[in-house]
Write a protein that holds these residues in place. Sequence first.
Motif, PDB file in Angstrom:
ATOM      1  N   ALA A   1       0.874  -1.377  -0.138  1.00 28.25           N
ATOM      2  CA  ALA A   1       0.185   0.063   0.112  1.00 28.25           C
ATOM      3  C   ALA A   1       0.747   1.246  -0.054  1.00 28.25           C
ATOM      4  O   ALA A   1       0.539   2.224  -0.701  1.00 28.25           O
ATOM      5  CB  ALA A   1      -0.704   0.115   1.490  1.00 28.25           C
ATOM      6  N   GLN A   2       1.933   1.072   0.725  1.00 31.23           N
ATOM      7  CA  GLN A   2       2.792   2.374   0.749  1.00 31.23           C
ATOM      8  C   GLN A   2       3.608   2.522  -0.488  1.00 31.23           C
ATOM      9  O   GLN A   2       3.844   3.468  -1.087  1.00 31.23           O
ATOM     10  CB  GLN A   2       3.705   2.268   1.880  1.00 31.23           C
ATOM     11  CG  GLN A   2       4.847   3.483   2.011  1.00 31.23           C
ATOM     12  CD  GLN A   2       5.873   3.339   3.327  1.00 31.23           C
ATOM     13  OE1 GLN A   2       6.034   2.029   3.721  1.00 31.23           O
ATOM     14  NE2 GLN A   2       6.520   4.238   3.477  1.00 31.23           N
ATOM     15  N   ALA A   3       4.033   1.502  -1.303  1.00 23.49           N
ATOM     16  CA  ALA A   3       4.521   1.511  -2.453  1.00 23.49           C
ATOM     17  C   ALA A   3       3.593   2.076  -3.512  1.00 23.49           C
ATOM     18  O   ALA A   3       4.027   3.065  -4.395  1.00 23.49           O
ATOM     19  CB  ALA A   3       5.113   0.106  -2.826  1.00 23.49           C
ATOM     20  N   CYS A   4       2.474   1.466  -3.300  1.00 21.34           N
ATOM     21  CA  CYS A   4       1.507   2.000  -4.515  1.00 21.34           C
ATOM     22  C   CYS A   4       0.946   3.625  -4.434  1.00 21.34           C
ATOM     23  O   CYS A   4       1.024   4.290  -5.185  1.00 21.34           O
ATOM     24  CB  CYS A   4       0.175   1.395  -4.305  1.00 21.34           C
ATOM     25  SG  CYS A   4       0.185  -0.313  -5.085  1.00 21.34           S
ATOM     26  N   GLU A   5       1.126   3.934  -3.034  1.00 15.84           N
ATOM     27  CA  GLU A   5       0.985   5.396  -2.630  1.00 15.84           C
ATOM     28  C   GLU A   5       2.231   6.282  -3.325  1.00 15.84           C
ATOM     29  O   GLU A   5       1.588   7.468  -3.763  1.00 15.84           O
ATOM     30  CB  GLU A   5       1.071   5.506  -1.178  1.00 15.84           C
ATOM     31  CG  GLU A   5       0.219   6.754  -0.553  1.00 15.84           C
ATOM     32  CD  GLU A   5      -0.023   6.682   0.903  1.00 15.84           C
ATOM     33  OE1 GLU A   5       0.893   7.531   1.443  1.00 15.84           O
ATOM     34  OE2 GLU A   5      -0.829   6.005   1.388  1.00 15.84           O
ATOM     35  N   ILE A   6       3.243   5.852  -3.134  1.00 14.40           N
ATOM     36  CA  ILE A   6       4.528   6.489  -3.682  1.00 14.40           C
ATOM     37  C   ILE A   6       4.284   6.771  -5.339  1.00 14.40           C
ATOM     38  O   ILE A   6       4.591   7.710  -5.747  1.00 14.40           O
ATOM     39  CB  ILE A   6       5.775   5.638  -3.372  1.00 14.40           C
ATOM     40  CG1 ILE A   6       5.937   5.964  -1.753  1.00 14.40           C
ATOM     41  CG2 ILE A   6       6.886   6.419  -3.959  1.00 14.40           C
ATOM     42  CD1 ILE A   6       6.984   5.013  -1.432  1.00 14.40           C
ATOM     43  N   VAL A   7       4.000   5.528  -6.003  1.00  8.65           N
ATOM     44  CA  VAL A   7       3.700   5.421  -7.440  1.00  8.65           C
ATOM     45  C   VAL A   7       2.612   6.014  -8.183  1.00  8.65           C
ATOM     46  O   VAL A   7       2.763   6.435  -9.071  1.00  8.65           O
ATOM     47  CB  VAL A   7       4.260   4.316  -7.993  1.00  8.65           C
ATOM     48  CG1 VAL A   7       5.815   3.958  -7.496  1.00  8.65           C
ATOM     49  CG2 VAL A   7       3.282   3.328  -7.803  1.00  8.65           C
ATOM     50  N   GLN A   8       1.534   5.968  -7.482  1.00 13.70           N
ATOM     51  CA  GLN A   8       0.116   6.307  -8.100  1.00 13.70           C
ATOM     52  C   GLN A   8       0.151   7.702  -8.678  1.00 13.70           C
ATOM     53  O   GLN A   8      -0.655   7.787  -9.707  1.00 13.70           O
ATOM     54  CB  GLN A   8      -0.854   5.859  -7.309  1.00 13.70           C
ATOM     55  CG  GLN A   8      -1.144   4.397  -7.497  1.00 13.70           C
ATOM     56  CD  GLN A   8      -2.388   4.076  -6.456  1.00 13.70           C
ATOM     57  OE1 GLN A   8      -2.781   4.552  -5.399  1.00 13.70           O
ATOM     58  NE2 GLN A   8      -2.852   2.711  -6.818  1.00 13.70           N
ATOM     59  N   PRO A   9       0.848   8.665  -7.978  1.00 13.66           N
ATOM     60  CA  PRO A   9       0.566   9.873  -8.827  1.00 13.66           C
ATOM     61  C   PRO A   9       1.157   9.976 -10.052  1.00 13.66           C
ATOM     62  O   PRO A   9       0.493  10.583 -11.060  1.00 13.66           O
ATOM     63  CB  PRO A   9       1.434  10.769  -7.947  1.00 13.66           C
ATOM     64  CG  PRO A   9       1.388  10.424  -6.377  1.00 13.66           C
ATOM     65  CD  PRO A   9       1.332   8.939  -6.914  1.00 13.66           C
ATOM     66  N   GLN A  10       2.118   9.203 -10.281  1.00 11.21           N
ATOM     67  CA  GLN A  10       2.881   8.887 -11.813  1.00 11.21           C
ATOM     68  C   GLN A  10       2.412   7.961 -12.555  1.00 11.21           C
ATOM     69  O   GLN A  10       2.445   7.866 -13.984  1.00 11.21           O
ATOM     70  CB  GLN A  10       4.426   8.801 -11.677  1.00 11.21           C
ATOM     71  CG  GLN A  10       5.197  10.071 -11.265  1.00 11.21           C
ATOM     72  CD  GLN A  10       6.552   9.406 -11.251  1.00 11.21           C
ATOM     73  OE1 GLN A  10       6.993   8.870 -12.160  1.00 11.21           O
ATOM     74  NE2 GLN A  10       7.263   9.993 -10.107  1.00 11.21           N
TER      75      GLN A  10
END
Length: 116
Positions: A53-62
Amino acid sequence: MPVLVAIGGSSHTEVALRLGAQLARQGRQALTILTVIKHEADRHPAPVDAILAQACEIVQPQFPDVRTRVRIGHPATEIVREAKEGNYDLVIVGEQPNRNQLTRFLAGSTAIRVVE
């Protein structure tokens, strides 16, 4: 160029995640985030879910269409196995920079094992 980013959940993986998302977006390719746990008994949903979830949070804006995977076994072996099975063109491994030389010699580096 489908991109695989392998992470362990520590803060040092953020750069790998951002780079993977940027390259996948520029190449208009799929992005997959992989985490590996050593034993099935270690697969408590909360920690694994939190890492992804933390990883997805980091990349989802891009990269809003990120996929996630969890594999069980030795990290280097499972990263290579996922790379082959998923037919990825690029594999990015977030490597912890703070390991001392003795630990690196005795335990080995996941990134170096994947490259080999």
